[in-house]
Enzyme design. Structure first.
Site, PDB file in Angstrom:
ATOM      1  CB  THR A 252     126.185 -51.656  -3.016  1.00 54.43           C
ATOM      2  OG1 THR A 252     124.924 -50.700  -2.169  1.00 54.43           O
ATOM      3  CG2 THR A 252     127.012 -51.448  -3.721  1.00 54.43           C
TER       4      THR A 252
ATOM      5  N   GLY B 206     127.199 -53.905   1.780  1.00 56.89           N
ATOM      6  CA  GLY B 206     126.982 -53.043   3.084  1.00 56.89           C
ATOM      7  C   GLY B 206     128.288 -52.946   3.777  1.00 56.89           C
TER       8      GLY B 206
HETATM    9  N1  GLU Z   1     124.856 -48.613   1.707  1.00 52.62           N
HETATM   10  C1  GLU Z   1     126.286 -48.971   1.674  1.00 52.62           C
HETATM   11  C2  GLU Z   1     126.972 -48.360   1.942  1.00 52.62           C
HETATM   12  O1  GLU Z   1     127.209 -47.397   1.775  1.00 52.62           O
HETATM   13  C3  GLU Z   1     126.444 -50.190   0.725  1.00 52.62           C
HETATM   14  C4  GLU Z   1     125.134 -50.642   0.594  1.00 52.62           C
HETATM   15  C5  GLU Z   1     124.813 -52.629  -0.207  1.00 52.62           C
HETATM   16  O2  GLU Z   1     126.688 -52.512  -0.917  1.00 52.62           O
HETATM   17  O3  GLU Z   1     123.870 -53.526  -0.392  1.00 52.62           O
HETATM   18  O4  GLU Z   1     128.220 -48.906   2.394  1.00 52.62           O
END
Ligand code: GLU
Length: 602
Positions: free
Chosen positions: A422, A509
């Site tokens: 991200t 995340g």
């Molecule tokens: N998929 C995660 C989310 O939408 C983000 C993943 C990340 O920040 O590495 O919260």
């Protein structure tokens, strides 16, 4: 939503000591007096009460500018955005141009094969818009799609790879919609720098090279292997110059024809083929799913913190609500009287975070299917939740609250992973417009499927793998046309005059929530410089143990926290905070030293 309409925001200046109302002083002063006393009264904590993360003022100055500024995870992307700002482009224009370069030079983190969330502030009409470009599950998705043959949740690594985890990408639809409303330069102009870099080549960064080398399954599918590895099987190296001619051609088509070339044309068709014909975990996504995709313009979620108004992204992201909840509960404690990173402060942030994560797990999913109780961010509710915080002892039985909504109770999955992928970027343009954009393909390198020069996301693994827990349906369960719950927390901060004061956010995340909350506290309560606020060793809590950043000064709090009942984990916390703020002296920016970003401006 307009910032000056928010009754709770009271006058204040960012990075200056905020003025407080008398009743606020009274309430918090008594609380602050109690905390050190009680902590100090317990024998084992006697020496611990005053302990805090040792911080030295860093020598790294936060870059400043007078007209406009952008902070992104890669210098090539930041410069692409700067170029646009110099031409008179808007914050939205600059964000799109930078994002297209990020999709090329930081492909592990984001791109047009993924999605994102963006908040924009329009200085002309005062509007704060929240743009939802989240990936959406195809019509063929089912609630049990991530259960194995024994009806047990699949291992994350097994679910991530291949077609099943790929949601319809939303980044491009969101970018186009925002550009239609707030763009100043032609759409095609925003792709030029990325196309030139893709055709002429760009230098592979150390982080990209390291991440390619670390992924054991990146050579599973031929198109991905061919791009990230040499013919002899060795991975691309830092410092090496590589091109991405397929992505250049894709960008050219989209620059000329708009996002419809992606959703309605052959690019979308190819995405569907790659998903359905994946040799591992074939999925169902098809052209009908691509055609059906719509980005959503939503209301932001906003709440007061001290003398500021903080706005974030609402569902399907949990990021804005959880951040506002943490800050809202901490309003009841006078953190600016605690030392930055003191045991008291880390304990209080941790307890507020546990309460916020309990609500998050229970109530947040795709708002089209799971309406969220707006009482979750009501000041009275947060005040009541804050009363549950014992200032001297860690709680053991944190349960979700009842924010004025009865009926179905939802339960979320209990385990969450740290993201190392991200990306986040922040911009303030020459007219005072601002953008804060977090975008993602979920895991580093997403599903590992590559189509026409870009990686496809694995965002559907953000759904709860189990559709129900303890017999109750999970708010964040998978299903056709659903958007998985996110933790992304692009955030804008305003003063009471409706002036934009800061744009901030991070990847990471579910740790994003803790990173953004900590940085906000470090800026507003502790008045750290933007760079020091972003660089500060991390402490966070995602609903269980306190997590302290490994190999950092934060480790000093392990024993003291354990002494007041916390479980403590020492962990890698690879945030990627990117910040642009406005002070009375002009603009100031910062990029998280844990990644490769920069803040640049004129
Ligand atoms: N998929 C995660 C989310 O939408 C983000 C993943 C990340 O920040 O590495 O919260």
């Amino acid at each position: 939503m307009k910032p000056e309409n928010h009754a709770s925001a009271i006058m204040g200046k960012l990075w200056e000591k905020p003025a407080k109302s008398a009743s606020f002083m009274l309430k918090t002063a008594s609380m602050v007096a109690i905390i050190p006393l009680v902590l100090g009264a317990c024998a084992p904590q006697n020496k611990l009460a005053n302990i805090s993360i040792p911080l030295s003022k860093s020598a790294t100055p936060s870059p400043t500018a007078q007209k406009y500024m952008i902070s992104t995870a890669n210098p090539l992307a930041a410069n692409a955005g700067l170029e646009i700002l110099r031409e008179g482009g808007s914050a939205v224009d600059a964000a799109i141009a930078a994002q297209m370069v990020l999709g090329l030079v930081e492909p592990q983190s984001s791109g047009i094969g993924g999605g994102g969330f963006m908040l924009s502030f329009n200085s002309e009409n005062g509007e704060i818009a929240a743009w939802d470009g989240r990936e959406t599950a195809p019509d063929g998705a089912t609630a049990d799609m991530f259960l194995d043959a024994n009806q047990k949740p699949m291992a994350f690594k097994d679910a991530r790879i291949g077609g099943i985890s790929v949601g319809v990408p939303g980044l491009l639809a969101m970018a186009e919609q925002a550009h239609l409303e707030q763009g100043k330069l032609p759409w095609a102009r925003l792709f030029q720098r990325a196309i030139t870099l893709a055709e002429d080549g760009f230098v592979v960064s150390p982080r990209l090279a390291q991440m390619v080398a670390e992924q054991s399954d990146l050579n599973t599918f031929a198109s991905t292997q061919n791009y990230f590895f040499h013919a002899d099987g060795t991975p691309i190296q830092a410092g090496e110059k590589i091109t991405n001619l397929q992505l250049a051609a894709t960008y050219r088509t989209i620059a000329e024809q708009g996002a419809k070339a992606f959703y309605l044309g052959s690019i979308g068709y190819d995405i569907g083929v790659a998903v359905r014909e994946a040799s591992i975990n074939p999925g169902t996504l098809n052209s009908t799913d691509m055609v059906a995709y719509r980005a959503q313009k939503r209301e932001p979620v906003c709440g007061p913190y001290r003398t500021y108004l903080v706005c974030g992204m609402g569902p399907p992201s949990s990021g804005g609500i959880a951040t506002l909840q943490i800050l809202g509960m901490l309003q009841e404690f006078d953190l600016n009287k605690t030392k930055p990173g003191s045991l008291t402060a880390v304990h209080l942030v941790s307890e507020a975070s546990k309460l916020a994560f309990a609500d998050r797990a229970t109530y947040i999913g795709d708002p089209r299917f799971v309406p969220w109780p707006e009482g979750l961010i009501a000041p009275d509710y947060l005040k009541a939740r804050a009363l549950l915080i014992n200032p001297t002892k860690a709680s053991t039985d944190v349960v979700p609250g009842m924010p004025g909504m009865t009926g179905v109770k939802y339960y979320g999955p209990s385990s969450e992973s740290h993201g190392i992928s991200t990306t986040h970027l922040s911009v303030i343009d020459g007219d005072g417009n601002a953008v804060t954009l977090t975008s993602s393909i979920e895991s580093a390198f997403g599903s590992r499927l590559m189509v026409r020069g870009f990686l496809l996301n694995n965002q559907l693994t953000d759904f709860s793998f189990s559709p129900e827990i303890g017999g109750a349906p999970v708010a964040n369960q998978a299903g056709p046309r659903r958007r998985p719950r996110s933790s992304m927390a692009p955030t804008l901060i305003f003063d009471n005059d409706g002036n934009i004061r800061a744009a901030i956010g991070s990847p990471g995340g579910s740790s994003i929530i803790g990173y953004v909350a900590q940085a906000t506290i470090a800026l507003l309560d502790w008045q750290l410089s933007p760079f020091d606020a972003l660089a500060m060793p991390h402490f966070l809590n995602r609903g269980g143990a306190v997590e302290l950043e490994i190999d950092s000064a934060a480790e000093v709090l392990k024993k003291p926290l354990e002494a007041i009942g916390h479980q403590v984990k020492i962990k890698k916390t690879t945030s990627g905070l990117h910040f642009v703020g406005r002070t009375k002296d002009g603009l100031v920016g910062a990029a998280d030293p844990r990644r490769e970003g920069v803040a640049v401006g004129d």
